[in-house]
Design an enzyme around this catalytic site. Structure first.
Site, PDB file in Angstrom:
ATOM      1  N   ASN A 121       0.804  -1.218   0.000  1.00  0.00           N
ATOM      2  CA  ASN A 121       0.000   0.000   0.000  1.00  0.00           C
ATOM      3  C   ASN A 121       0.844   1.278   0.000  1.00  0.00           C
ATOM      4  O   ASN A 121       0.315   2.379  -0.007  1.00  0.00           O
ATOM      5  CB  ASN A 121      -0.946   0.023   1.206  1.00  0.00           C
ATOM      6  CG  ASN A 121      -0.198   0.135   2.520  1.00  0.00           C
ATOM      7  OD1 ASN A 121       0.539  -0.763   2.876  1.00  0.00           O
ATOM      8  ND2 ASN A 121      -0.373   1.237   3.247  1.00  0.00           N
TER       9      ASN A 121
ATOM     10  N   SER B  22      18.548  -5.542   1.484  1.00  0.00           N
ATOM     11  CA  SER B  22      19.184  -4.235   1.429  1.00  0.00           C
ATOM     12  C   SER B  22      20.692  -4.418   1.430  1.00  0.00           C
ATOM     13  O   SER B  22      21.217  -5.399   1.989  1.00  0.00           O
ATOM     14  CB  SER B  22      18.762  -3.392   2.644  1.00  0.00           C
ATOM     15  OG  SER B  22      19.585  -2.248   2.773  1.00  0.00           O
TER      16      SER B  22
ATOM     17  N   TYR C  18      18.141  -3.488  12.062  1.00  0.00           N
ATOM     18  CA  TYR C  18      17.661  -3.479  10.673  1.00  0.00           C
ATOM     19  C   TYR C  18      18.617  -4.261   9.776  1.00  0.00           C
ATOM     20  O   TYR C  18      18.194  -5.082   8.956  1.00  0.00           O
ATOM     21  CB  TYR C  18      17.522  -2.038  10.183  1.00  0.00           C
ATOM     22  CG  TYR C  18      16.938  -1.923   8.791  1.00  0.00           C
ATOM     23  CD1 TYR C  18      15.563  -2.027   8.583  1.00  0.00           C
ATOM     24  CD2 TYR C  18      17.760  -1.702   7.680  1.00  0.00           C
ATOM     25  CE1 TYR C  18      15.016  -1.923   7.309  1.00  0.00           C
ATOM     26  CE2 TYR C  18      17.220  -1.599   6.399  1.00  0.00           C
ATOM     27  CZ  TYR C  18      15.855  -1.702   6.225  1.00  0.00           C
ATOM     28  OH  TYR C  18      15.319  -1.606   4.962  1.00  0.00           O
TER      29      TYR C  18
END
Length: 290
Positions: free
Chosen positions: A12, A140, A168
């Site tokens: 979204n 990433s 992360y």
């Protein structure tokens, strides 16, 4: 892509939405799996208006909750006989230690562990497209900065020393290790690849980040690439015939094969992470929710 069913997590906003728009324009049947169902429905309507593709469904999915992941997988399997492409795209970043309802550090849970469970639960639908289904994990380049500290997965070992950037990077390294191990275990039945989308100007670093990170990101964001460009490699891996037989690889933002970090290529570590993950979600893999 008219005969393809594609599920995209976190569709979204940002890269996920851009990926969905471009695959919808190719005629694919899309399932937008998102935490906010209202935003997902609004996104589906907007993509239909833009592309003319009416075959866009939504699926409520909170990757921080094993119960939600299980419910989403059950709903998908009840309505869709096959899954051609699974794009594990959703991600979160936070500077503050948060623990999920299942007892895991938020970034590890959302960026990796929830996607691990979702992929395992959707294997029956992926196997229906024997030898042509694709699993794509958005990682990433920060995985090069990551290491795996198994004691940190539940967040308890972090305490006051919690580093959002470190967590992360660890979650993105987990994505790469998962890709490699999924290929070793199921490479005869599906292809699986991971990617670095580039430095993309999304809201990832603004949603849950602290004031300092948000300020720094706001300074860098004007120089980052747009989400539509950041979706290039996801779309390439989902749709290109060039990679139909390529599996267990890591691609950069230019759709070029790259060698992931040495840690990401450690088969023993990948096996250990897989076994840890299986144990963590064991009850939900069996459907024995408590």
């Amino acid at each position: 892509m008219e005969d393809k069913t594609i599920l995209i997590t976190g569709a979204n906003d940002g890269i996920g939405r851009a990926t969905a728009e471009r695959l919808a324009a190719r005629g694919a049947h899309l399932v937008l799996a998102c935490r906010d169902e209202v935003k997902a429905q609004q996104t589906a309507q907007a993509i239909t208006s833009k592309t003319g593709n009416h075959r866009i469904d939504t699926l409520p999915l909170d990757l921080s909750s094993f119960r939600s992941v299980r419910a989403a997988a059950d709903e998908f399997l009840a309505e869709h006989p096959k899954l051609d492409v699974l794009i594990n795209n959703a991600g979160v970043y936070t500077d503050t230690l948060e623990i999920t309802e299942d007892g895991y550090e938020l970034q590890f849970a959302v960026n990796y562990l929830g996607h691990f469970l979702l992929t395992m639960l959707l294997l029956p639908a992926l196997r229906c497209c024997r030898n042509c289904s694709r699993v794509i994990n958005v990682s990433s380049a920060l995985h090069f900065k990551g290491g795996l500290d198994f004691s940190s997965f539940d967040g308890k070992a972090a305490g006051k020393s919690y580093s959002g950037t470190k967590a992360y990077a660890q979650s993105k390294l987990s994505n790469v290790l998962f890709t490699m191990e999924l290929d070793r275990r199921f490479g005869q039945e599906l292809t699986t690849n991971c990617l670095h989308p580039g430095l993309v100007g999304t809201r990832l670093a603004n949603k849950k980040a602290g004031a300092l990170t948000s300020t720094v990101w706001s300074m860098y964001k004007p120089f980052a690439i747009k989400p539509n460009k950041g979706a290039d490699t996801s779309v390439y891996l989902a749709a290109s015939p060039e990679v139909k037989d390529v599996s267990g690889r890591y691609f950069d933002e230019n759709q070029c094969l790259q060698k992931p970090s040495s840690i990401a290529r450690n088969e023993q570590l990948a096996r250990r992470l897989w076994e840890y993950s299986e144990q963590a979600v064991a009850n939900f893999l069996k459907g024995e929710e408590e």
